[in-house]
Design an enzyme around this catalytic site. Structure first.
Site, mmCIF file in Angstrom:
data_model
loop_
_atom_site.group_PDB
_atom_site.id
_atom_site.type_symbol
_atom_site.label_atom_id
_atom_site.label_comp_id
_atom_site.label_asym_id
_atom_site.label_seq_id
_atom_site.Cartn_x
_atom_site.Cartn_y
_atom_site.Cartn_z
ATOM 1 N N ASP A 13 26.067 1.161 72.518
ATOM 2 C CA ASP A 13 24.627 0.780 73.065
ATOM 3 C C ASP A 13 24.251 -0.466 72.220
ATOM 4 O OD1 ASP A 13 24.635 3.022 74.484
ATOM 5 O OD2 ASP A 13 23.553 4.361 73.102
ATOM 6 N N LYS A 14 23.293 -1.032 72.507
ATOM 7 C CA LYS A 14 22.816 -2.472 72.037
ATOM 8 C C LYS A 14 22.363 -2.207 70.354
ATOM 9 C CE LYS A 14 19.500 -6.069 72.316
ATOM 10 N NZ LYS A 14 18.474 -6.712 73.326
#
Length: 354
Positions: A163-164
């Site tokens: 995930d970012k």
């Protein structure tokens, strides 16, 4: 499957497709001979052209770029015939994302793959809202001409994602053969992946396996959720490594009794790789990851909130600490481990003082 002049044991998978450049020095011609007929064509071609994945070979067949003794072939499901095969590789198309000179922490790199410690805040792929500044942009600049093309495009092969706002170890392919090999390892879960999470409260029991179905939430399609039916199987092993902030309460005539812990450090080992898997699984145990605005329903205790603010944590406290795998080309066993970044380390230090 190779001719007698180049015969080797099958396990050695001899690379017989030495490239020959055409006059324009862009199109590459690969040649090899198949002596044993009857095998499915795309599989037989993958054996004699090991730098090309079966998916890439199927695409080249569809483009009419593979021939058998002058006859253009189109079907990968056809049976191979004994004889000479030629593959014409078109020039590698430029990547759509643009290279960006973004500093990277490189843990390992060779001709086939690269392992980096991704910072929180960096998306893996360009997407709406994150068109630039992604890992792909950074790798295009860092790897440059060493990218031989994934699927015929000069781009790094991202075989798994973080995930970012999750930090940690990631691997990316630089060649088609590495991309195919890594994809196969992830598909069969032959990868060691351990994450460190700081959680609200403590999951009980303190260690165990969470095995559920995960899919899109029926109430919010932007979120993932544990489902009673549908979805895909998701398996996470977890173990509490440390607990923080033993809570004291008053009972009876001023007697004090220990209550639930305020936070914990939890190691999570993935056996599958579903979207937001660890975040969803820990939330399902009543111990969401600190700082997780999507799955962290409810608010942590006031001392924990203060620690989060002081640490400057503005994301979920999740770090991909360990990544281990067998190199898909060399066969070498590789394992990488990195500590959590400063925001998580600072938060853990503050939680230890509660």
């Amino acid at each position: 499957m190779l001719d007698g002049r180049n015969r080797r044991p099958a396990a050695e998978r001899l690379v017989s497709d030495e490239p020959l450049l055409t006059e324009d020095d862009e199109t590459t011609v690969l040649e090899a001979r198949i002596e044993t007929p009857g095998v499915r064509l795309d599989k037989a071609l993958a054996d004699v052209f090991p730098t090309l994945s079966r998916a890439r070979l199927q695409a080249l067949l569809a483009e009419g770029a593979i021939s058998f003794e002058g006859e253009t072939l189109t079907s990968g499901s056809a049976k191979a015939r004994a004889g000479q095969y030629v593959v014409i590789l078109p020039p590698v198309a430029p990547a759509t994302p643009q290279p960006e000179a973004i500093p990277l922490t490189v843990l390992y790199e060779d001709a086939d793959l690269i392992v980096i410690d991704k910072p929180a805040g960096m998306a893996a792929h360009p997407a709406p809202g994150s068109e630039t500044g992604t890992l792909v942009n950074a790798l295009l600049a860092h790897c440059g001409d060493s990218l031989s093309g994934i699927g015929g495009v000069a781009r790094p092969g991202i075989v798994h994602r973080l995930d970012k706002d999750t930090s940690g170890v990631m691997v990316a392919a630089k060649t088609d053969r590495a991309h195919a090999g890594l994809s196969a390892l992830f598909a069969t879960h032959d990868i060691e992946r351990t994450y460190i999470a700081l959680t609200r409260g403590i999951p009980m029991p303190r260690e165990g396996r969470i095995q559920t179905q995960i899919g899109r939430s029926h109430g919010d399609r932007k979120k993932m959720a544990v489902l009673t039916s549908g979805g895909r199987e998701a398996i996470t092993d977890y173990a509490v490594q440390k607990v923080f902030g033993e809570h004291l309460v008053l009972r009876g005539k001023g007697l004090r009794q220990t209550g639930p812990f305020l936070a914990a450090r939890v190691a999570c080992t993935l056996h599958t790789g579903r979207t937001h898997q660890i975040r969803v699984h820990l939330a399902s145990k009543g111990s969401p990851i600190l700082g997780d605005a999507t799955y962290g329903s409810g608010s942590p205790a006031a001392p924990v909130r203060a620690a989060i603010a002081e640490a400057g944590l503005t994301r979920q406290a999740l770090h991909a600490a360990v990544l281990g795998f067998v190199h898909p080309v060399t066969g070498e066993t590789l394992r990488f481990e990195t500590p959590p970044p400063p925001d998580m380390q600072r938060l853990e230090a503050l939680l230890s003082e509660l």
